[in-house]
Motif scaffolding. Structure first.
Motif, PDB file in Angstrom:
ATOM      1  N   ALA A  32     -21.525   9.311  -0.854  1.00 23.36           N
ATOM      2  CA  ALA A  32     -22.197  10.462  -1.459  1.00 23.36           C
ATOM      3  C   ALA A  32     -22.280  11.648  -0.509  1.00 23.36           C
ATOM      4  O   ALA A  32     -22.227  12.807  -0.938  1.00 23.36           O
ATOM      5  CB  ALA A  32     -23.599  10.060  -1.908  1.00 23.36           C
ATOM      6  N   GLU A  33     -22.398  11.374   0.789  1.00 24.88           N
ATOM      7  CA  GLU A  33     -22.535  12.483   1.741  1.00 24.88           C
ATOM      8  C   GLU A  33     -21.241  13.286   1.877  1.00 24.88           C
ATOM      9  O   GLU A  33     -21.276  14.429   2.333  1.00 24.88           O
ATOM     10  CB  GLU A  33     -22.996  11.974   3.100  1.00 24.88           C
ATOM     11  CG  GLU A  33     -24.454  11.552   3.151  1.00 24.88           C
ATOM     12  CD  GLU A  33     -25.445  12.715   3.123  1.00 24.88           C
ATOM     13  OE1 GLU A  33     -25.021  13.870   2.903  1.00 24.88           O
ATOM     14  OE2 GLU A  33     -26.647  12.467   3.327  1.00 24.88           O
ATOM     15  N   LEU A  34     -20.106  12.721   1.495  1.00 22.69           N
ATOM     16  CA  LEU A  34     -18.877  13.513   1.494  1.00 22.69           C
ATOM     17  C   LEU A  34     -18.902  14.559   0.382  1.00 22.69           C
ATOM     18  O   LEU A  34     -18.410  15.681   0.561  1.00 22.69           O
ATOM     19  CB  LEU A  34     -17.655  12.603   1.362  1.00 22.69           C
ATOM     20  CG  LEU A  34     -17.368  11.710   2.570  1.00 22.69           C
ATOM     21  CD1 LEU A  34     -16.222  10.750   2.265  1.00 22.69           C
ATOM     22  CD2 LEU A  34     -17.036  12.553   3.799  1.00 22.69           C
ATOM     23  N   LEU A  35     -19.485  14.212  -0.740  1.00 17.62           N
ATOM     24  CA  LEU A  35     -19.662  15.211  -1.796  1.00 17.62           C
ATOM     25  C   LEU A  35     -20.738  16.222  -1.394  1.00 17.62           C
ATOM     26  O   LEU A  35     -20.617  17.414  -1.702  1.00 17.62           O
ATOM     27  CB  LEU A  35     -20.035  14.529  -3.108  1.00 17.62           C
ATOM     28  CG  LEU A  35     -19.034  13.497  -3.638  1.00 17.62           C
ATOM     29  CD1 LEU A  35     -19.475  12.983  -5.003  1.00 17.62           C
ATOM     30  CD2 LEU A  35     -17.624  14.062  -3.712  1.00 17.62           C
ATOM     31  N   ASP A 134     -33.107   7.910  10.113  1.00 17.13           N
ATOM     32  CA  ASP A 134     -32.138   7.922  11.213  1.00 17.13           C
ATOM     33  C   ASP A 134     -30.764   7.476  10.710  1.00 17.13           C
ATOM     34  O   ASP A 134     -30.010   6.831  11.435  1.00 17.13           O
ATOM     35  CB  ASP A 134     -32.636   6.994  12.328  1.00 17.13           C
ATOM     36  CG  ASP A 134     -31.892   7.210  13.636  1.00 17.13           C
ATOM     37  OD1 ASP A 134     -31.565   8.374  13.948  1.00 17.13           O
ATOM     38  OD2 ASP A 134     -31.632   6.213  14.339  1.00 17.13           O
ATOM     39  N   ASP A 135     -30.456   7.800   9.464  1.00 17.55           N
ATOM     40  CA  ASP A 135     -29.237   7.340   8.798  1.00 17.55           C
ATOM     41  C   ASP A 135     -28.047   8.199   9.210  1.00 17.55           C
ATOM     42  O   ASP A 135     -27.978   9.389   8.901  1.00 17.55           O
ATOM     43  CB  ASP A 135     -29.462   7.421   7.282  1.00 17.55           C
ATOM     44  CG  ASP A 135     -28.230   7.069   6.466  1.00 17.55           C
ATOM     45  OD1 ASP A 135     -27.246   6.578   7.050  1.00 17.55           O
ATOM     46  OD2 ASP A 135     -28.260   7.297   5.246  1.00 17.55           O
ATOM     47  N   ASP A 136     -27.082   7.586   9.900  1.00 15.46           N
ATOM     48  CA  ASP A 136     -25.924   8.337  10.391  1.00 15.46           C
ATOM     49  C   ASP A 136     -25.023   8.848   9.273  1.00 15.46           C
ATOM     50  O   ASP A 136     -24.120   9.644   9.538  1.00 15.46           O
ATOM     51  CB  ASP A 136     -25.084   7.469  11.336  1.00 15.46           C
ATOM     52  CG  ASP A 136     -25.559   7.572  12.778  1.00 15.46           C
ATOM     53  OD1 ASP A 136     -26.358   8.476  13.072  1.00 15.46           O
ATOM     54  OD2 ASP A 136     -25.131   6.756  13.611  1.00 15.46           O
ATOM     55  N   GLU A 172     -33.632  11.810  17.304  1.00  9.22           N
ATOM     56  CA  GLU A 172     -32.394  11.224  17.822  1.00  9.22           C
ATOM     57  C   GLU A 172     -31.217  11.539  16.900  1.00  9.22           C
ATOM     58  O   GLU A 172     -30.111  11.807  17.365  1.00  9.22           O
ATOM     59  CB  GLU A 172     -32.557   9.706  17.964  1.00  9.22           C
ATOM     60  CG  GLU A 172     -33.564   9.275  19.017  1.00  9.22           C
ATOM     61  CD  GLU A 172     -35.008   9.360  18.545  1.00  9.22           C
ATOM     62  OE1 GLU A 172     -35.917   9.252  19.399  1.00  9.22           O
ATOM     63  OE2 GLU A 172     -35.231   9.540  17.324  1.00  9.22           O
ATOM     64  N   LEU A 173     -31.466  11.517  15.599  1.00 15.87           N
ATOM     65  CA  LEU A 173     -30.410  11.856  14.642  1.00 15.87           C
ATOM     66  C   LEU A 173     -30.032  13.331  14.767  1.00 15.87           C
ATOM     67  O   LEU A 173     -28.847  13.684  14.715  1.00 15.87           O
ATOM     68  CB  LEU A 173     -30.865  11.540  13.222  1.00 15.87           C
ATOM     69  CG  LEU A 173     -29.855  11.876  12.111  1.00 15.87           C
ATOM     70  CD1 LEU A 173     -28.555  11.120  12.294  1.00 15.87           C
ATOM     71  CD2 LEU A 173     -30.461  11.593  10.736  1.00 15.87           C
ATOM     72  N   VAL A 174     -31.009  14.192  14.921  1.00 16.57           N
ATOM     73  CA  VAL A 174     -30.722  15.617  15.099  1.00 16.57           C
ATOM     74  C   VAL A 174     -29.833  15.823  16.320  1.00 16.57           C
ATOM     75  O   VAL A 174     -28.846  16.580  16.272  1.00 16.57           O
ATOM     76  CB  VAL A 174     -32.025  16.430  15.224  1.00 16.57           C
ATOM     77  CG1 VAL A 174     -31.721  17.870  15.665  1.00 16.57           C
ATOM     78  CG2 VAL A 174     -32.785  16.435  13.900  1.00 16.57           C
ATOM     79  N   ALA A 175     -30.149  15.136  17.416  1.00 19.46           N
ATOM     80  CA  ALA A 175     -29.347  15.286  18.641  1.00 19.46           C
ATOM     81  C   ALA A 175     -27.921  14.795  18.419  1.00 19.46           C
ATOM     82  O   ALA A 175     -26.957  15.436  18.872  1.00 19.46           O
ATOM     83  CB  ALA A 175     -30.004  14.523  19.787  1.00 19.46           C
TER      84      ALA A 175
END
Length: 224
Positions: A32-35, A134-136, A172-175
């Motif tokens: 979904a994140e590709l869309l 924190d989902d990549d 941490e995800l933002v970084a």
């Protein structure tokens, strides 16, 4: 040829990264994140269009509205209390592909971002949507931020933080997101310019990416 002009020449390749290969007669299943990436690109393009016309636009608000358009693609409607932005060419085209079955969303891949947008209110880095998220998968969304020309690295990093905090929020995800965008930006800026970019076969999504690329170059190419 400047680094910014090199960026503009690589728009389609960067947009199409991580999409599964397919021919135009083949249905594809995508994260979904590709869309979300393609919707974000159209949101950033809206910022660039206003800038080209000499009118200011709020990048974070445009990214949020792009996220709401993506939310509607995932859920069939906007979150309660959220504004209802008009369609842009990209989410309109993606809606057609989803309804036709030519594109399907991988099960479970939209959950975290959908939850982050579900309040209907715009989140900020000072008050992120989901401070523990924190989902990549969000990294798949961010390629368009590496492609924006004519901004400095500080602004690019600020926009990246904003894009993440609209749905997620872990420091941490933002970084990791900022390092991802920084690396991709430098990589694309230094690659040789291709006069006729070759887009990998990604099914009918290639039509959406090509349209985005055409409109992106029209708005960002130096004025003659």
């Amino acid at each position: 040829m400047t680094h910014d002009e090199a960026l503009i020449s690589h728009v389609e390749q960067a947009m199409a990264q991580e999409f599964p290969e397919a021919d135009q007669n083949e249905a594809v299943t995508v994260h979904a994140e590709l869309l979300h990436r393609l919707c974000l690109a159209d949101g950033l393009l809206e910022v660039l269009e206003w800038t080209r016309q000499g009118t200011g636009a709020d990048p974070m608000a445009c990214m949020w509205l792009a996220g709401l358009r993506w939310y509607r693609l995932m859920n069939g409607g906007y979150p309660p209390k959220a504004p209802e932005p008009p369609e842009r060419p990209t989410d309109r085209a993606l809606g057609l592909l989803l309804r036709s079955g030519a594109v399907q969303v991988a099960p479970g891949s939209s959950g975290t971002a959908v939850a982050g947008l579900s309040s209907g209110e715009m989140a900020y880095p000072s008050a992120p949507a989901q401070p523990e998220a924190d989902d990549d998968g969000v990294l798949l969304r961010l390629a368009p931020l590496a492609l924006v020309p004519y901004i400095d690295e500080s602004m690019r990093m600020n926009w990246t933080e904003q894009a993440v905090c609209l749905t997620h929020g872990s420091p941490e995800l933002v970084a990791r997101a900022q390092e991802h965008v920084r690396h991709l930006h430098h990589q694309l800026s230094e690659e040789p310019v291709q006069t006729q970019p070759q887009l990998p076969g990604i099914g009918l999504l290639g039509v959406v990416v090509e349209d985005l690329g055409r409109r992106w170059r029209e708005v960002t190419s130096p004025r003659q």
